[in-house]
Design an enzyme around this catalytic site. Structure first.
Site, mmCIF file in Angstrom:
data_model
loop_
_atom_site.group_PDB
_atom_site.id
_atom_site.type_symbol
_atom_site.label_atom_id
_atom_site.label_comp_id
_atom_site.label_asym_id
_atom_site.label_seq_id
_atom_site.Cartn_x
_atom_site.Cartn_y
_atom_site.Cartn_z
ATOM 1 N N GLY A 32 1.923 3.970 4.107
ATOM 2 C CA GLY A 32 3.007 3.344 3.317
ATOM 3 C C GLY A 32 4.049 4.399 3.025
ATOM 4 N N GLY A 83 -5.042 0.894 3.989
ATOM 5 C CA GLY A 83 -6.662 1.699 4.059
ATOM 6 C C GLY A 83 -7.026 1.362 5.785
ATOM 7 N N HIS A 122 11.175 38.621 2.976
ATOM 8 C CA HIS A 122 12.170 38.255 2.224
ATOM 9 C C HIS A 122 13.484 38.025 3.144
ATOM 10 C CE1 HIS A 122 14.866 37.475 -1.116
ATOM 11 N NE2 HIS A 122 15.623 38.381 -0.605
ATOM 12 N N GLY A 127 0.828 -1.168 0.065
ATOM 13 C CA GLY A 127 0.035 0.155 -0.049
ATOM 14 C C GLY A 127 0.796 1.120 -0.093
ATOM 15 N N GLU A 131 4.980 7.368 4.320
ATOM 16 C CA GLU A 131 5.574 8.018 5.234
ATOM 17 C C GLU A 131 6.462 7.040 5.992
ATOM 18 O OE1 GLU A 131 2.827 9.825 8.201
ATOM 19 O OE2 GLU A 131 2.364 11.350 6.721
ATOM 20 N N GLU A 135 2.099 -1.574 -4.713
ATOM 21 C CA GLU A 135 0.741 -0.745 -4.840
ATOM 22 C C GLU A 135 0.129 -1.267 -5.723
ATOM 23 O OE1 GLU A 135 -0.759 2.303 -3.329
ATOM 24 O OE2 GLU A 135 -2.196 1.595 -4.768
HETATM 25 P P1 FAD Z 1 -9.708 8.298 16.362
HETATM 26 O O1 FAD Z 1 -8.605 9.091 16.540
HETATM 27 O O2 FAD Z 1 -9.509 6.859 15.868
HETATM 28 O O3 FAD Z 1 -10.444 8.319 17.903
HETATM 29 C C1 FAD Z 1 -11.394 7.399 17.960
HETATM 30 C C2 FAD Z 1 -11.486 6.895 19.524
HETATM 31 O O4 FAD Z 1 -12.630 6.425 19.830
HETATM 32 C C3 FAD Z 1 -10.414 5.923 19.941
HETATM 33 O O5 FAD Z 1 -9.618 6.293 20.897
HETATM 34 C C4 FAD Z 1 -11.145 4.827 20.286
HETATM 35 O O6 FAD Z 1 -10.470 4.072 21.188
HETATM 36 C C5 FAD Z 1 -12.499 5.345 20.680
HETATM 37 N N1 FAD Z 1 -13.714 4.346 20.743
HETATM 38 C C6 FAD Z 1 -13.993 3.633 19.479
HETATM 39 N N2 FAD Z 1 -14.998 3.050 19.763
HETATM 40 C C7 FAD Z 1 -15.318 3.250 21.057
HETATM 41 C C8 FAD Z 1 -16.558 2.930 21.827
HETATM 42 N N3 FAD Z 1 -17.645 1.969 21.532
HETATM 43 N N4 FAD Z 1 -16.425 3.387 23.131
HETATM 44 C C9 FAD Z 1 -15.618 4.247 23.550
HETATM 45 N N5 FAD Z 1 -14.534 4.578 22.795
HETATM 46 C C10 FAD Z 1 -14.352 4.034 21.550
HETATM 47 N N6 FAD Z 1 -3.920 12.717 10.112
HETATM 48 C C11 FAD Z 1 -3.560 13.691 10.052
HETATM 49 O O7 FAD Z 1 -4.217 14.864 9.965
HETATM 50 N N7 FAD Z 1 -2.270 13.986 9.998
HETATM 51 C C12 FAD Z 1 -1.263 12.966 10.147
HETATM 52 O O8 FAD Z 1 0.132 13.255 10.279
HETATM 53 C C13 FAD Z 1 -1.785 11.805 10.258
HETATM 54 N N8 FAD Z 1 -0.792 10.745 10.509
HETATM 55 C C14 FAD Z 1 -1.214 9.314 10.692
HETATM 56 C C15 FAD Z 1 -0.478 8.272 10.812
HETATM 57 C C16 FAD Z 1 -1.060 6.998 11.090
HETATM 58 C C17 FAD Z 1 0.207 6.024 11.181
HETATM 59 C C18 FAD Z 1 -2.426 6.826 11.185
HETATM 60 C C19 FAD Z 1 -2.705 5.530 11.473
HETATM 61 C C20 FAD Z 1 -3.166 7.903 11.004
HETATM 62 C C21 FAD Z 1 -2.918 9.134 10.811
HETATM 63 N N9 FAD Z 1 -3.458 10.190 10.675
HETATM 64 C C22 FAD Z 1 -3.127 11.461 10.284
HETATM 65 C C23 FAD Z 1 -5.211 10.088 10.714
HETATM 66 C C24 FAD Z 1 -5.556 10.414 12.067
HETATM 67 O O9 FAD Z 1 -4.952 9.751 13.011
HETATM 68 C C25 FAD Z 1 -7.043 10.251 12.031
HETATM 69 O O10 FAD Z 1 -7.942 10.804 11.008
HETATM 70 C C26 FAD Z 1 -7.547 10.717 13.310
HETATM 71 O O11 FAD Z 1 -7.156 10.178 14.534
HETATM 72 C C27 FAD Z 1 -9.517 10.445 13.295
HETATM 73 O O12 FAD Z 1 -9.726 11.062 14.505
HETATM 74 P P2 FAD Z 1 -11.316 10.506 15.100
HETATM 75 O O13 FAD Z 1 -11.483 11.197 16.524
HETATM 76 O O14 FAD Z 1 -12.004 10.431 14.047
HETATM 77 O O15 FAD Z 1 -10.838 9.104 15.680
HETATM 78 P P1 NAI Z 2 -4.519 4.948 1.950
HETATM 79 O O1 NAI Z 2 -6.090 5.234 1.293
HETATM 80 O O2 NAI Z 2 -3.951 6.674 2.079
HETATM 81 O O3 NAI Z 2 -3.803 4.334 1.157
HETATM 82 C C1 NAI Z 2 -3.711 3.033 0.977
HETATM 83 C C2 NAI Z 2 -3.035 2.604 -0.310
HETATM 84 O O4 NAI Z 2 -2.909 1.139 -0.576
HETATM 85 C C3 NAI Z 2 -3.832 2.998 -1.529
HETATM 86 O O5 NAI Z 2 -2.771 3.705 -2.599
HETATM 87 C C4 NAI Z 2 -4.493 1.954 -2.278
HETATM 88 O O6 NAI Z 2 -4.525 1.764 -4.003
HETATM 89 C C5 NAI Z 2 -3.406 0.669 -1.877
HETATM 90 N N1 NAI Z 2 -3.789 -0.535 -1.677
HETATM 91 C C6 NAI Z 2 -5.179 -1.045 -1.099
HETATM 92 N N2 NAI Z 2 -5.199 -2.375 -1.331
HETATM 93 C C7 NAI Z 2 -4.145 -2.862 -1.758
HETATM 94 C C8 NAI Z 2 -3.703 -4.170 -1.780
HETATM 95 N N3 NAI Z 2 -4.294 -5.147 -1.509
HETATM 96 N N4 NAI Z 2 -2.200 -4.074 -2.400
HETATM 97 C C9 NAI Z 2 -1.551 -3.183 -2.774
HETATM 98 N N5 NAI Z 2 -2.082 -1.899 -2.511
HETATM 99 C C10 NAI Z 2 -3.328 -1.759 -2.010
HETATM 100 O O7 NAI Z 2 -4.683 4.654 3.401
HETATM 101 P P2 NAI Z 2 -3.454 4.348 4.576
HETATM 102 O O8 NAI Z 2 -1.985 4.639 3.741
HETATM 103 O O9 NAI Z 2 -3.621 2.985 5.117
HETATM 104 O O10 NAI Z 2 -3.937 5.444 5.373
HETATM 105 C C11 NAI Z 2 -5.097 5.485 5.976
HETATM 106 C C12 NAI Z 2 -5.557 7.002 6.219
HETATM 107 O O11 NAI Z 2 -5.093 7.525 7.337
HETATM 108 C C13 NAI Z 2 -5.237 7.949 5.171
HETATM 109 O O12 NAI Z 2 -6.300 7.823 3.790
HETATM 110 C C14 NAI Z 2 -5.156 9.254 5.649
HETATM 111 O O13 NAI Z 2 -6.598 9.717 5.649
HETATM 112 C C15 NAI Z 2 -4.962 8.893 7.184
HETATM 113 N N6 NAI Z 2 -3.364 9.241 7.251
HETATM 114 C C16 NAI Z 2 -2.972 10.662 6.946
HETATM 115 C C17 NAI Z 2 -1.754 10.926 7.145
HETATM 116 C C18 NAI Z 2 -1.435 12.389 7.158
HETATM 117 O O14 NAI Z 2 -2.119 13.172 7.423
HETATM 118 N N7 NAI Z 2 0.156 12.643 7.022
HETATM 119 C C19 NAI Z 2 -0.599 9.859 7.569
HETATM 120 C C20 NAI Z 2 -1.138 8.783 7.571
HETATM 121 C C21 NAI Z 2 -2.429 8.394 7.472
#
Ligand code: FAD
Ligand code: NAI
Length: 468
Positions: free
Chosen positions: A185, A267, A440, A180, A187, A203
């Site tokens: 992936g 995803g 600047h 992915g 980052e 991918e």
């Molecule tokens: P979440 O942050 O997922 O929070 C949901 C919370 O609800 C969790 O704590 C969970 O435990 C709790 N919960 C779930 N079900 C229940 C229940 N039934 N009862 C009680 N509690 C519950 N986004 C960015 O904008 N910038 C980034 O740099 C970025 N980097 C990322 C890197 C990674 C590796 C990942 C995985 C994601 C990244 N994201 C980034 C995406 C971002 O983390 C999410 O979009 C964001 O956290 C979503 O916020 P949320 O409040 O909707 O849900």
């Molecule tokens: P993503 O949707 O960004 O990327 C998933 C990638 O996997 C896509 O390019 C897709 O085509 C590919 N893919 C799907 N199935 C596959 C398969 N079977 N084999 C190979 N490739 C496949 O999802 P990702 O990276 O898991 O991140 C989830 C979400 O978290 C993002 O969409 C983003 O919204 C959020 N996020 C944001 C960050 C930021 O703001 N800097 C950093 C990390 C996550």
């Protein structure tokens, strides 16, 4: 089940969506309950944005040191200890989580630790460390998402990891295959390649970060290949065999790839199961997304949904903004979401940031566009700091001059994009940017130059050759 507690507003999930909504509602004088089954801060703080950026900052520091020679600085042999990098990452997360707990409590919000489930439209059962029944006039669902697991090769969190278990590594593998090539992936690819790991991205689509538009995905692909990252596009994984010390990845078509470890980043799965949504009458769409309107109201009166669970844009800052809007509506105000100016940053090396429409999308929507692309190679500050990779690009409406979108690749992309988000959100034109004095020498001057280029009046760039 013990006592029933009454609140004006209950928020399920304390991620960047939920805790922001809770604070906003408390600020508006409401009695608020915030229910969290795991950690305050949700995915973003604990296993998402913050830990990944803490690790990436180690890689960036190393990169700066490696290039010290370009500045006439000799640093000798450079080494690092990944377990210490991981420890620093953990400390960063713990520090922020502890201050977040204080912040939430300082707003008079009651936190319940446990899993919440609807038993009726305005009633929740909480089970866990706290066991209570909660009755609330309004309920905001902010339960977020989790990594997708693929049944053909489920994560064992040792040889096959996801975005959560890869953060727990204390020792680096020699090679890693990332399945992915989206946000996560790419980052992690940037992190590991900088630390000397052999990285392969697999991918399924025809390019990595495809959604970011052609100009961005082409630039990142080229940069990654130069860094030694192997990229296999249009490639599907059929199965993964685990060996004692690594994995054999079977690709569709018969090829195989050996690696010390695989990371699955294909995803996110939405957390709408086990919530009792049917008891509340909340409609769920495809993939488990909760359907909302622009006021973030669900199909059930008095119940709102925000953040990843709405699957509108899975970004922390969108979740937080939705939190503000939903809380305002739940408190009787009238607020709406607008999604035309969502900044998105991918913290790779080089950094990528976008907002608004790409050139392809603007054309698809029927606009006639002007595009101004300014290379950092031509910018004084970039040359002075030896950070000349990439460009800043503005897309504008040819008829009105309105800025429709912006893309930037290169240093400080994550910071630069804020100016264009402000411009697009307020429907500003190229002239607004041109008429603004930019300090600047600074990197934001790239926007001034890109706007001048889109306007066909470049100053620090040769004019198009035309007959006079
Ligand atoms: P979440 O942050 O997922 O929070 C949901 C919370 O609800 C969790 O704590 C969970 O435990 C709790 N919960 C779930 N079900 C229940 C229940 N039934 N009862 C009680 N509690 C519950 N986004 C960015 O904008 N910038 C980034 O740099 C970025 N980097 C990322 C890197 C990674 C590796 C990942 C995985 C994601 C990244 N994201 C980034 C995406 C971002 O983390 C999410 O979009 C964001 O956290 C979503 O916020 P949320 O409040 O909707 O849900
Ligand atoms: P993503 O949707 O960004 O990327 C998933 C990638 O996997 C896509 O390019 C897709 O085509 C590919 N893919 C799907 N199935 C596959 C398969 N079977 N084999 C190979 N490739 C496949 O999802 P990702 O990276 O898991 O991140 C989830 C979400 O978290 C993002 O969409 C983003 O919204 C959020 N996020 C944001 C960050 C930021 O703001 N800097 C950093 C990390 C996550």
């Amino acid at each position: 089940m013990a006592e029933k507690q009454k609140f004006d507003i209950a928020v399920i999930g304390a991620g960047p969506g939920g805790y922001v909504a809770a604070i906003k509602a408390a600020q508006m004088g409401r009695k608020v309950a915030l229910i969290e089954k795991q950690y305050l801060g949700g995915t973003c703080l604990n296993v998402g944005c913050i830990p990944s950026k803490a690790l990436l900052s180690n890689a960036q520091t190393l990169q700066t040191i490696k290039h010290a020679k370009d500045f006439g600085i000799e640093v000798g042999k450079v080494s690092f200890d990944y377990s210490k990098m991981k420890k620093r990452k953990d400390q960063v997360v713990e520090k922020i989580r502890s201050s977040l707990g204080g912040l939430i409590k300082s707003n008079g919000i009651t936190i319940f630790n446990g899993h919440a489930e609807f038993t009726a439209p305005n009633e929740l059962k909480v089970r866990g460390e706290d066991n209570v029944m909660i009755q609330a006039e309004k309920i905001i669902i902010a339960t977020g998402s989790e990594p997708v697991d693929i049944p053909a090769f489920p994560c064992d969190h040792k040889l096959i990891r996801n975005s959560t278990s890869i953060l727990e590594l204390t020792e680096l593998p020699k090679s890693i295959a990332i399945i992915g090539g989206g946000y996560i992936g790419c980052e992690f690819a940037s992190l590991f390649v900088e630390l000397g790991v052999k990285v392969t991205i697999i991918e399924a689509l025809s390019s990595i970060v495809e959604l970011q538009g052609k100009v961005i995905s082409e630039h990142l692909t080229k940069a990654f290949k130069t860094q030694g990252i192997d990229i296999k596009t249009n490639t599907a994984v059929e199965k993964i065999d685990k060996k004692k010390d690594g994995v054999v990845i079977h690709l569709k078509g018969g090829d195989t790839l050996e690696s010390d470890m695989a990371v699955v980043s294909v995803g996110r799965r939405l957390n709408s199961e086990g919530l009792g949504l049917e008891k509340a009458g909340v409609a769920v769409g495809p993939r488990g997304a909760i359907e909302v309107n622009d006021k973030l109201e669900t199909s059930a009166a008095g119940i709102y949904a925000i953040g990843d669970i709405t699957a509108i844009a899975m970004l922390a800052h969108v979740a937080s903004h939705q939190g503000l809007v939903a809380a305002a509506n739940a408190c009787g105000q009238e607020a709406r979401m607008h999604y035309r100016a969502i900044p998105a940053v991918i913290f790779t090396s080089p950094e990528i940031a976008t907002v608004g429409l790409t050139a392809e999308k603007a054309l698809e929507e029927g606009y006639q566009i002007s595009v101004g692309t300014y290379p950092f190679q031509a910018l004084g500050k970039s040359i002075a700091t030896n950070a000349v990779e990439g460009f800043a690009q503005v897309i504008s409406d040819k008829k009105t001059g309105e800025i429709l979108g912006a893309q930037v690749v290169g240093h400080e992309a994550s910071v630069l994009i804020a100016e264009m988000a402000l411009a697009i959100n307020n429907e500003l034109t190229l002239d607004c940017v041109i008429d603004t004095i930019h300090a600047h020498p600074t990197v934001p001057e790239a926007w001034l130059e890109a706007a001048l280029l889109a306007n066909e009046t470049p100053i620090h760039f040769p004019p198009k050759i035309t007959k006079r």
